[in-house]
Design a protein around this motif. Sequence first.
Motif, short mmCIF file in Angstrom:
data_model
loop_
_atom_site.label_atom_id
_atom_site.label_comp_id
_atom_site.label_asym_id
_atom_site.label_seq_id
_atom_site.Cartn_x
_atom_site.Cartn_y
_atom_site.Cartn_z
N GLN A 200 -1.68 15.46 -7.39
CA GLN A 200 -2.99 15.63 -8.02
C GLN A 200 -3.03 15.05 -9.42
O GLN A 200 -4.08 14.60 -9.88
N SER A 201 -1.89 15.03 -10.09
CA SER A 201 -1.85 14.49 -11.45
C SER A 201 -1.77 12.97 -11.48
O SER A 201 -2.17 12.33 -12.45
N LYS A 202 -1.25 12.36 -10.41
CA LYS A 202 -1.01 10.92 -10.41
C LYS A 202 -2.07 10.12 -9.65
O LYS A 202 -2.26 8.93 -9.93
N TYR A 203 -2.74 10.75 -8.71
CA TYR A 203 -3.61 9.99 -7.82
C TYR A 203 -5.00 10.61 -7.72
O TYR A 203 -5.20 11.78 -8.03
N ASP B 35 0.80 -1.21 0.00
CA ASP B 35 0.00 0.00 0.00
C ASP B 35 0.84 1.27 0.00
O ASP B 35 0.31 2.36 0.10
N MET B 36 2.17 1.13 -0.11
CA MET B 36 3.02 2.32 -0.13
C MET B 36 4.05 2.22 -1.25
O MET B 36 4.60 1.15 -1.50
N VAL B 37 4.29 3.36 -1.90
CA VAL B 37 5.32 3.45 -2.93
C VAL B 37 6.16 4.69 -2.65
O VAL B 37 5.80 5.54 -1.83
N GLN B 38 7.29 4.78 -3.36
CA GLN B 38 8.10 6.00 -3.24
C GLN B 38 8.55 6.44 -4.62
O GLN B 38 8.74 5.64 -5.53
N LEU C 68 -5.15 9.75 1.66
CA LEU C 68 -3.89 9.41 1.01
C LEU C 68 -2.80 10.14 1.79
O LEU C 68 -2.90 11.34 2.04
N ILE C 69 -1.78 9.41 2.24
CA ILE C 69 -0.71 10.01 3.03
C ILE C 69 0.51 10.21 2.14
O ILE C 69 0.97 9.28 1.47
N PHE D 284 -1.46 4.43 0.26
CA PHE D 284 -2.84 4.39 -0.23
C PHE D 284 -3.79 3.95 0.89
O PHE D 284 -3.49 3.01 1.64
N PRO D 285 -4.93 4.60 1.00
CA PRO D 285 -5.91 4.20 2.02
C PRO D 285 -6.58 2.89 1.65
O PRO D 285 -6.59 2.50 0.47
N PRO D 286 -7.15 2.19 2.62
CA PRO D 286 -7.89 0.95 2.32
C PRO D 286 -9.00 1.23 1.30
O PRO D 286 -9.72 2.22 1.40
N GLY D 287 -9.10 0.37 0.31
CA GLY D 287 -10.15 0.52 -0.69
C GLY D 287 -9.77 1.39 -1.87
O GLY D 287 -10.58 1.55 -2.80
N TYR D 288 -8.56 1.95 -1.87
CA TYR D 288 -8.19 2.84 -2.97
C TYR D 288 -8.30 2.15 -4.32
O TYR D 288 -8.76 2.75 -5.30
N ASP D 289 -7.89 0.90 -4.40
CA ASP D 289 -7.88 0.17 -5.68
C ASP D 289 -9.26 -0.30 -6.12
O ASP D 289 -9.44 -0.69 -7.28
N THR D 290 -10.23 -0.29 -5.22
CA THR D 290 -11.54 -0.87 -5.53
C THR D 290 -12.66 0.16 -5.57
O THR D 290 -13.82 -0.21 -5.72
N THR D 291 -12.33 1.43 -5.41
CA THR D 291 -13.36 2.47 -5.43
C THR D 291 -12.98 3.55 -6.44
O THR D 291 -11.87 3.56 -6.98
#
Length: 361
Positions: free
Chosen positions: A141-144, A38-41, A102-103, A59-66
Motif C-alpha cells: 500500500q505504501s509503494k503502489y 511488468d514484474m519486479v521482486q 496488481l498481483i 503490474f496490470p496493463p496500463g498501470y504506468d499510464t493511468t
Amino acid sequence: MIKQTLKLSFSLLTFIFLMNIAYSQVKSTSPTTFTDKDMVQWDYSSKVIGEDYTIYVHFPPGYDTTKTKYPVLYMTDGDWNMTVAMNCFNMLRQDYETTEALIVGIGYGERTNQRSRDLNPATGGPKFISFIEQEVIPFIQSKYRVSDNKALYGYSYGGMFTTMVLFEHPNLFNMIFIGAPGNNGNELIPSAKKYFANNHNLNSRVFLGVGSFEHTTAKNIEDFKAYMESQHCEGLDIATAITPNAGHGAALAQVMQNAIAFAYCKKHKEISVPVKDLQQYIGTYVIAGDTKDHFKLFIADNKLHFSNNDNPPITFVPFAKDSFFMYENERDEVFFHAEGGKMYILYSPLHEKPTRLDKVN
C-alpha cells in the motif's frame, strides 16, 4: 463467433507504525526487475517471522499510464504461482471484460522453501498471516497505487492456509480462494462450524476448486458450499469448480484460472425469457448501410439463435428481456430495440463502436 459471421473486423492510511515496519525491512532501495518489464521482486526481511522473503509484484496493463487504483491479488507460493496468474489474466481478458489487478506473490527466492511450515495452520500459519497483515500489505500500500480491495489465493498447503484466514481473519480480505486444500479439505466444515458458533454473517467472496481425481476433497468442497449456503449469510458469495480429469498437480492452473474468472471477469447471469417474448426478434436482418449479407434469427429448442449462410448458428443467451450475450465470447453483447415499429439489433463488442443490424422481414 459472431464477429466471424458478421464478416467484420472487431478488435477483440495504514497506521504509521506499520508503514515504518514495511519501509525498514526492505533490503534494497529499489526492486530487481525481470525480463518481463511488468514484474519486479523485492527482498524483504520480516521482523514478525525473523527471516527473509521474496515479494514479487506484477503490474496490470496500463498501470504506468493511468491514475487508477488497482485491487490486489495476494498469492502464496509466489515463486511459481506468479507466472500462472499472469497467464490466467492474459488468457481470460481475451474472452471477458476483466478487472485488472496488481498481483503480489510471497515466496522464498533462492532460499529454503518453508511452505510446509508457513502455510500450515498448525505450525507457522498464524505467524505467516501476521507477516502478511502487518508487513506485506502495508508495504504494498505504501509503494503502489492500490485500492482497498484485496484477495488471497492459496493451493494445497496454501488452501489450508486461506481456509484459516477466511474464518480467523474474516475482515482482512474481500475475497478468499481455496485451491485443493491439504488434508483432503477435512477442516473446511469444522472451521466453518467453529466460526458460526459465535458469528452470524460472513462478508466475503469465496471460491473453492480442485481436480476431479481428488475425490474426497471434491466431495468435501461441495459439502462445504452447501453448508455455507445453509447459513444464509447476506454478505457471502461462494462458488466452486471441479476441474475434470485432473489430479493435484494437473488441476493447479485451471483452478487458479477459475478463481480469477470468478473474481475479476464480468460474467452474465442467464435468465429465462418466454418463447412468446423471443418471437418478436425472429426474422432476417442486414447491416445498416450494407445489404449484401443477410442474417437470420430463429427459435429452436426454446432458444434464440443467430445464423449467417453456412456458418454454425450461435445461441443468443438472455441476461435481460431485450439484452443477450454469447457464451462463446462474453465480451460482446447484443441489444434489441424498436424504432418506428421496426426492430433492429445493436451488436456491441467491448470497447468498440456498436454495429446496427436492421430487421427487413
